[in-house]
Every structure is written in C-alpha cells, then in structure tokens.
Design a protein around this motif. Structure first.
Motif, PDB file in Angstrom:
ATOM      1  N   ILE A 516       0.915  -1.140   0.085  1.00  9.09           N
ATOM      2  CA  ILE A 516       0.116   0.061  -0.063  1.00  9.09           C
ATOM      3  C   ILE A 516       0.784   1.330  -0.130  1.00  9.09           C
ATOM      4  O   ILE A 516       1.684   1.267   0.702  1.00  9.09           O
ATOM      5  CB  ILE A 516      -0.816   0.090   1.268  1.00  9.09           C
ATOM      6  CG1 ILE A 516      -2.012   1.070   1.248  1.00  9.09           C
ATOM      7  CG2 ILE A 516      -0.291   0.173   2.665  1.00  9.09           C
ATOM      8  CD1 ILE A 516      -3.072   1.190   2.298  1.00  9.09           C
ATOM      9  N   GLU A 520      -1.737   6.504   0.623  1.00 13.26           N
ATOM     10  CA  GLU A 520      -3.047   5.715   1.052  1.00 13.26           C
ATOM     11  C   GLU A 520      -3.164   5.401   2.626  1.00 13.26           C
ATOM     12  O   GLU A 520      -4.242   5.644   3.177  1.00 13.26           O
ATOM     13  CB  GLU A 520      -3.159   4.828   0.090  1.00 13.26           C
ATOM     14  CG  GLU A 520      -3.312   4.867  -1.419  1.00 13.26           C
ATOM     15  CD  GLU A 520      -3.241   3.527  -2.271  1.00 13.26           C
ATOM     16  OE1 GLU A 520      -3.709   2.762  -1.868  1.00 13.26           O
ATOM     17  OE2 GLU A 520      -2.899   3.571  -3.464  1.00 13.26           O
ATOM     18  N   ILE A 524      -5.854   6.679   5.301  1.00 15.99           N
ATOM     19  CA  ILE A 524      -6.633   5.279   5.929  1.00 15.99           C
ATOM     20  C   ILE A 524      -6.577   5.886   7.272  1.00 15.99           C
ATOM     21  O   ILE A 524      -7.300   5.725   8.347  1.00 15.99           O
ATOM     22  CB  ILE A 524      -6.143   3.921   5.609  1.00 15.99           C
ATOM     23  CG1 ILE A 524      -6.718   3.869   4.322  1.00 15.99           C
ATOM     24  CG2 ILE A 524      -6.974   3.098   6.814  1.00 15.99           C
ATOM     25  CD1 ILE A 524      -6.344   2.484   3.738  1.00 15.99           C
ATOM     26  N   PHE A 574      -8.833  -1.110   8.846  1.00 12.18           N
ATOM     27  CA  PHE A 574      -8.004  -1.543   7.755  1.00 12.18           C
ATOM     28  C   PHE A 574      -8.478  -2.391   6.757  1.00 12.18           C
ATOM     29  O   PHE A 574      -8.431  -2.461   5.664  1.00 12.18           O
ATOM     30  CB  PHE A 574      -6.404  -1.871   8.128  1.00 12.18           C
ATOM     31  CG  PHE A 574      -5.527  -1.719   6.923  1.00 12.18           C
ATOM     32  CD1 PHE A 574      -5.013  -0.681   6.628  1.00 12.18           C
ATOM     33  CD2 PHE A 574      -5.065  -2.999   6.240  1.00 12.18           C
ATOM     34  CE1 PHE A 574      -4.049  -0.617   5.274  1.00 12.18           C
ATOM     35  CE2 PHE A 574      -4.070  -2.943   5.174  1.00 12.18           C
ATOM     36  CZ  PHE A 574      -3.765  -1.860   4.983  1.00 12.18           C
ATOM     37  N   LYS A 577     -11.488  -1.403   4.994  1.00 13.69           N
ATOM     38  CA  LYS A 577     -11.118  -0.414   3.836  1.00 13.69           C
ATOM     39  C   LYS A 577     -10.323  -0.969   2.787  1.00 13.69           C
ATOM     40  O   LYS A 577     -10.824  -0.513   1.651  1.00 13.69           O
ATOM     41  CB  LYS A 577     -10.202   0.488   4.503  1.00 13.69           C
ATOM     42  CG  LYS A 577     -10.823   1.709   5.567  1.00 13.69           C
ATOM     43  CD  LYS A 577     -11.744   2.648   4.726  1.00 13.69           C
ATOM     44  CE  LYS A 577     -12.379   3.808   5.636  1.00 13.69           C
ATOM     45  NZ  LYS A 577     -13.228   4.689   4.890  1.00 13.69           N
ATOM     46  N   THR A 578      -9.504  -2.187   2.921  1.00 11.35           N
ATOM     47  CA  THR A 578      -8.726  -2.499   1.870  1.00 11.35           C
ATOM     48  C   THR A 578      -9.001  -3.967   1.386  1.00 11.35           C
ATOM     49  O   THR A 578      -8.569  -4.630   0.524  1.00 11.35           O
ATOM     50  CB  THR A 578      -7.247  -2.079   2.493  1.00 11.35           C
ATOM     51  OG1 THR A 578      -7.171  -3.080   3.421  1.00 11.35           O
ATOM     52  CG2 THR A 578      -6.979  -0.845   2.735  1.00 11.35           C
ATOM     53  N   ASN A 580      -7.338  -6.340   3.279  1.00  9.63           N
ATOM     54  CA  ASN A 580      -6.148  -7.001   3.636  1.00  9.63           C
ATOM     55  C   ASN A 580      -6.203  -6.913   5.081  1.00  9.63           C
ATOM     56  O   ASN A 580      -6.405  -5.938   5.644  1.00  9.63           O
ATOM     57  CB  ASN A 580      -4.987  -6.145   3.114  1.00  9.63           C
ATOM     58  CG  ASN A 580      -5.039  -5.922   1.623  1.00  9.63           C
ATOM     59  OD1 ASN A 580      -5.008  -7.019   1.166  1.00  9.63           O
ATOM     60  ND2 ASN A 580      -4.669  -4.714   1.002  1.00  9.63           N
TER      61      ASN A 580
END
Length: 691
Positions: A516, A520, A524, A574, A577-578, A580
């Motif tokens: 990432i 970014e 976040i 996180f 949001k991603t 991951n």
C-alpha cells in the motif's frame, strides 16, 4: 445461542453428472472374503489405473474410473493376473438406481479417495487399502544420515465417513523398516502391507511383491512400542501450527472437495443448538485451593526414589524444590523407602520400561494405594510443576475416599435434597457410589448373577441391556436419583467442530502479501482517527508520514502500530477499507466464542427426550492448542424415568479431575474410578500373597 457444527454429515450426490463423467464398478468375490484384501485394492489402483477404490466389509469393493477409460472386459482381463482374481464377478453401476444401491458412506468415501495431491507440496492425500490418508511433511520424523535426512515416521490422518455418516479423523503412523526392532509387531513382517513415499509428490504408494527396496524406503502402518503419535485437534498459534492440526487437515480437505468434487458431491456438516451453557466458576477454584492448602499443612509428604540412579536423584531434587515453592509450609522429606503415616510420592519408571527389560514393576507391589501416588519419570520430567499440583489433588481424593466424605469441594452447596447414585462396570463387576446430600460417600461392588439379587441388580441389568442394544455406543455410566429416576450416559462417534473454515480463511488472509502506498496509508489512518481516539494516534500518524518508505507491507505497518488495543482496532478498520488483514486475534473474547464456542465450556440441550452435552476447555485464558475434540455424549432416561442430567451439570464444572480444566463426566465418577483402582490393586496384592 447460535448453531454449532458437528462431524455428522448430510450428503447430496449429483447422480446424473456422476454417470456422465465416471464409471463405477462393483467387484465381488465368490469367496467368503477377499484374500489379500488390501493388496488387491492397491493393485487395483496401480494396475487398473482407477481414480479410487473403497472396500465394503465382506466380499466386494468399488472402483472409480474416468468415463471411457476402462470397460468390464478390461478389468476382467487384468484381474486374472492377480491372486484369486478369477473368483471375482464385475458389475458396472451405470444407472441412478444402481448408484443409490451403494451405501451413502461408501459412495462418498469413493469420491473422497479420488482426491489427488493438492498444489501445496507439503500436503498430500493418499488412497491406500481403500482408505484416504492425508500427510503433511512438517510432521515427518527424521534423522540425519550419510545421504541427507532419513524419514523414520510418517504421521498421517486417516479420513473416513462411517456408517452413521460421521466424518472421523484418526491418527495413524507409518514407520520405516529401519525401526523394525522397535516396532510393536503383532504378526510376521511379511503379513504387513508395505508402502514407499515419493519424495517429489509426498505421496505414499503400495510396494508390490516383486519390488525390492531398501529398508529405509519401506514403511508399514505401525508405531514404536510404548509410543503414541499426537496430532492436536486444533492449533491456532500460527498458520503452520493450524495446518498440522486435525482441523487444518479438515480445512485442506474442505478446499479440495470444493475445487474438485463440488459438481458431484456435497457434504454439509449438521448442527445443533445448545439450550444451556455453563462457564467455569473461579470461586470454586479458590475454595478447592484452600482445601488443598489445608490438607498439605495438616499432613506429611515423603518422596520415595524407587529408581535410584543419577537421573532419578535429580528428578527428586527438582520435585522437592517445586513442592516447597508451591506449598512453602509443606512438611516433606525424601528417601528410598515408603513411610507410614505419610503421603508417599513414589518415583518409578513407566510400565513400558519394566516390560521392555522384563523387570518386576514396583507399582504392582505398593500396598498403601490410598496414601501413595506413583510418578513415572519418563512421563513427567518436563512438567514438574503440574506433577506437584496433580499429585496433591490425587492424594486429596484418596483421603476423601478413606474418610468417606467429599471435602475437596462443598457438596452441600449444590443443594441436592436426596441421595445420588453413580454406577460403572469394570470387567465382570459393577461398582456403585452413593452420595448423601451432606457429601457422605458409600461404595459398593458385586457381580450381577442370579444369586446376587439386591437393590442394585436392576441398575446392572439396565447397564448390560443398553450395552447390547448398540455396539457403536459405549456406556460410560449410569446415574440414579433419590426418586429412582435412572439416566444412562452414552458416548457416541460425534464431536463438535469449531468454525475451521473461518479460521483457515483468516490465516490465508493474514499471510497474503500486499503493498500500500504511503499516501493511501496516511489517508486511512486519518479516517481511523475520526472513529477511534487514542493518545498515541498522532505519534503513529507522524511515524507513517515521516517514514522514508514510499510503500508499506504488513510487517512495516505492524512495526509502527505496536500498541495492542490500537493495533487491534486498526486491523479491523484497515481490513474493512482494503480487504487486507494485518493480524488475527483468535483469543479475543468475541472472536473465540464466535469461532470456537463448540470447544469452550459446558453445553447442554435436549432432543427427542434425550439429553445431549459436550464439554470443552475453560472459556477464559485459553491456550492456542486444543489437544482433543469435544465429544458429544447422550443421556438416555430408562423407561419412564425423568431426564435429570441437567441438575448434575455443575458437578462437571470443576478442575480437579482433568488438570486445570473442566471434566467431561460428573466428578463423582472420578471418585468411583479411584475406588475401583484401589479395590483391584488390593485384590491383586492379596492374590499374589496366596500360597
């Protein structure tokens, strides 16, 4: 409460697709049984190139082929070259009705056995002797040799679906013939099926009679004498430990079925919904420890070294140091002979040692079994602290039996208004324990014959009748209330399953690499600050901004955000949001009860006038390893008796039967088993002294 999965399965077959894509043959011998059974099954795989084979007890087995690969005549010709092959008749199962005539568990096993090695080179599935074995090279037992590493043992999981449609995961060990002198052989070595492993695919295959291989390359399904291979039921310390636990093997099997067999077969695990959940009461532990402390201070202890060598001397010294550290006020001595008016802690070898060297076991000669406790040096030299606690607890139970009264726990706090009776059978004798509302113990034993009719005869008859009704279910004991309501405790082949799919997928996500950009990640984290207020937020944001790294991965993010609470909250944020996952938190209260409630605390429900219960580990302070499954037990009322087992659930919520954990049967059964042990030992000593 939410549903909990169990190992019983419902199976759906897509018969049309099976008929279209595969050919299934049934081979039946005219003999009473298939001679050289496992050999002919394995030869069917290698010589006939079938996808899988499964054996039906009796005189037949089934073979699965890719459609068009083989016909009946081909199989008939090939069988003629196999011992007794001319005695087989062959039937192609080519209609839906013929497929439905195959027992469900066998047809399902036939497809499971067809699984090939997955992409992960560490894991392999093996169809041997009509069964499916899964192995993981991380579990191999090796030693160095001139040619590199020599594989001595291959632990495996035997995966099978039984007649009751229950998925069973059994630990089996394949040992190299290099260890032949140490193996517990029960027949001639020629009679054992022999296997070899492919080092490229990690798959086992049958060694055929005409092959000549070195002993180091040949394995048989056998373990060393006195040793046992242990594979934990569930381990979640990390992905590697999970992969070599039974639930890790099951997760791999689940993925293989979905990727390769989903068009033909669907396996769904059934579920049950508990009605009651009983969590461990810490107050009971405090009260128990107070009783133990009082018992220790009121009695003397004496360590007896029956081995009398350098190792045992060191062990005894460590034992006495640990004893005094745990109980500073204890009166404890050490010597070579037992003392009267003392609790004797007798250090000996385990039974395997005395059997191996044909030496008389001193355990069998010990007389005062109610005031002594034997400690085997091989089994406990690495866990001295637990030995001390467990030994004192065992001696407290023996003292209670001697006094005829429960003191280790306050029985009166259960508020029972009447007596309870607990019964078990050992060999031909029946043993019963009667407990009064005040906690007084009365033991009895007798043989159930026409000439020994008494109040317990009815209970013995019930016990034996239930045993004869279903050979697959074991009677673990009977319970009788003061109103003469009789409940029977039966074990079964069922056990509960944690959410192994979510656990496995969590590990997959937590080990999936990602990158990432710094910008970014900053954005976040700024969004995170709006929802979660912490003093260290500004520090972490500055560290991200000031980093010389323009791209971050999992390791670099976790290195910066090292506060546990913030890291845990940011991990979830996180991920949302991603997609991951930064880290996993299986021991967190919400997570462990969401994923592993099946193996925590005591759960109970009723179904069709029967009680069903299972016991896991304490829900608080769990370890990352569950050694055993939580087996499901059934409570069956006799005739018109009331179902009353729920009244006894609190008697399992104690941690002095299993070391530091709750027990699977009401604890009076522990007292009863100890009484049986003392009784049998006293009879053995008495008989040995007869002329």
């Amino acid at each position: 409460m939410h549903p909990i999965k169990i190992n019983s399965v419902s199976i759906l077959f897509n018969y049309d697709r099976i008929i279209n894509d595969f050919s299934i043959f049934k081979l039946t011998t005219s003999e009473k049984y298939i001679k050289f059974g496992s050999l002919i099954l394995d030869e069917a795989l290698t010589g006939l190139k079938s996808q899988s084979v499964v054996f039906e007890k009796g005189s037949c087995f089934y073979c699965l082929y890719i459609d068009g690969a083989l016909n009946t005549n081909n199989i008939s010709q090939k069988l003629k070259s196999v011992n007794d092959g001319e005695n087989f008749s062959i039937e192609k199962m080519e209609s839906i009705d013929s497929l439905k005539s195959i027992p469900q568990h066998l047809l399902a096993q036939l497809f499971l056995n067809s699984l090939a090695a997955p992409k992960n080179s560490l894991l392999a599935f093996n169809n041997l002797a009509g069964y499916l074995f899964s192995i993981n090279s991380r579990l191999f037992v090796k030693r160095k040799s001139n040619n590199g590493e020599l594989i001595l043992k291959i632990p495996s999981i035997k995966i099978r679906i039984d007649k009751a449609l229950q998925l069973q995961l059994e630990v089996k060990t394949f040992s190299s013939l290099v260890l032949i002198k140490k193996l517990n052989l029960t027949k001639s070595i020629k009679e054992y099926s022999k296997y070899s492993i492919s080092h490229s695919t990690q798959k086992l295959r049958r060694v055929l009679p005409n092959e000549k291989l070195a002993a180091s390359d040949v394995f048989i399904e056998k373990q060393e004498l006195g040793k046992k291979t242990s594979i934990p039921f569930l381990s979640f310390e990390n992905q590697e430990s999970f992969s070599v636990s039974k639930m890790g093997f099951l997760y791999s099997l689940y993925n293989e079925i979905n990727s390769k067999l989903s068009e033909y077969i669907t396996l769904n695990f059934k579920d049950i919904i508990p009605e009651h959940s009983l969590r461990y009461n810490k107050r009971l532990q405090i009260e128990k420890n107070e009783v133990i402390d009082t018992t220790v201070s009121n009695n003397s202890f004496h360590i007896v070294d029956k081995i009398n060598d350098e190792d045992s001397a060191d062990f005894c010294e460590d034992l006495i140091k640990s004893f005094r550290a745990e109980y500073p006020d204890a009166k404890i001595t050490i010597g070579k002979k037992e003392k009267t008016k003392c609790f004797n802690l007798i250090v000996i070898h385990n039974s395997d040692y005395y059997s191996r060297y044909n030496i008389e076991d001193p355990y069998k000669k010990s007389i005062n079994s109610n005031t002594s406790q034997h400690i085997t040096i091989e089994d406990f030299k690495h866990s001295i602290k637990s030995v001390v606690k467990n030994t004192v607890k065992e001696l407290c139970i023996k003292l209670d039996i001697k006094k005829g009264f429960i003191s280790l726990i306050d029985w009166q706090k259960y508020n029972f208004k009447t007596h309870w009776k607990f019964g078990i059978k050992h060999e031909s004798l029946f043993y019963f324990l009667d407990i009064s509302p005040q906690g007084q113990l009365t033991f009895s034993e007798f043989e159930n014959t026409l000439f020994t009719q008494n109040e317990y005869s009815e209970y013995c008859d019930i016990y034996e009748n239930v045993l004869s009704e279903n050979k697959n279910e074991n009677v673990e004991g009977i319970i009788v209330s003061g109103e003469n309501d009789i409940n029977v405790i039966k074990s079964s082949g069922e056990y509960t399953l944690p959410d192994f799919i979510s656990i496995g997928q969590t590990f997959d996500l937590a080990n999936q690499p990602f990158k990432i950009k710094q910008t970014e990640l900053v954005q976040i984290f700024e969004d995170f600050e709006k929802h979660f207020s912490h003093e260290k937020n500004e520090v972490y944001k500055n560290l991200i901004n000031e980093s010389t790294e323009s791209v971050f991965d999992r390791k670099s993010i976790l290195k910066i955000i090292n506060h546990r609470t913030i890291r845990k909250e940011f991990t979830e944020f996180f991920f949302n949001k991603t997609g991951n996952l930064l880290h996993y938190y299986f021991k967190d209260s919400l997570t462990r009860y969401k994923l592993m409630d099946s193996n925590l605390d005591i759960k109970y429900l009723t179904k069709e006038n029967q009680g069903i219960y299972f016991v896991g580990t304490k829900g608080e302070g769990i370890q990352s390893n569950f050694p055993r499954a939580s087996k499901i037990r059934k409570i069956v009322p006799h005739n018109s008796s009331k179902l009353l087992f729920d009244e006894l659930l609190p008697t399992m919520n104690v941690d002095f039967v299993k070391h530091e954990n709750i027990t699977v049967l009401p604890f009076p059964f522990k007292y009863l088993r100890e009484y049986v042990h003392q009784s049998l030992k006293a009879k053995h000593i008495c008989n040995s002294h007869k002329p």
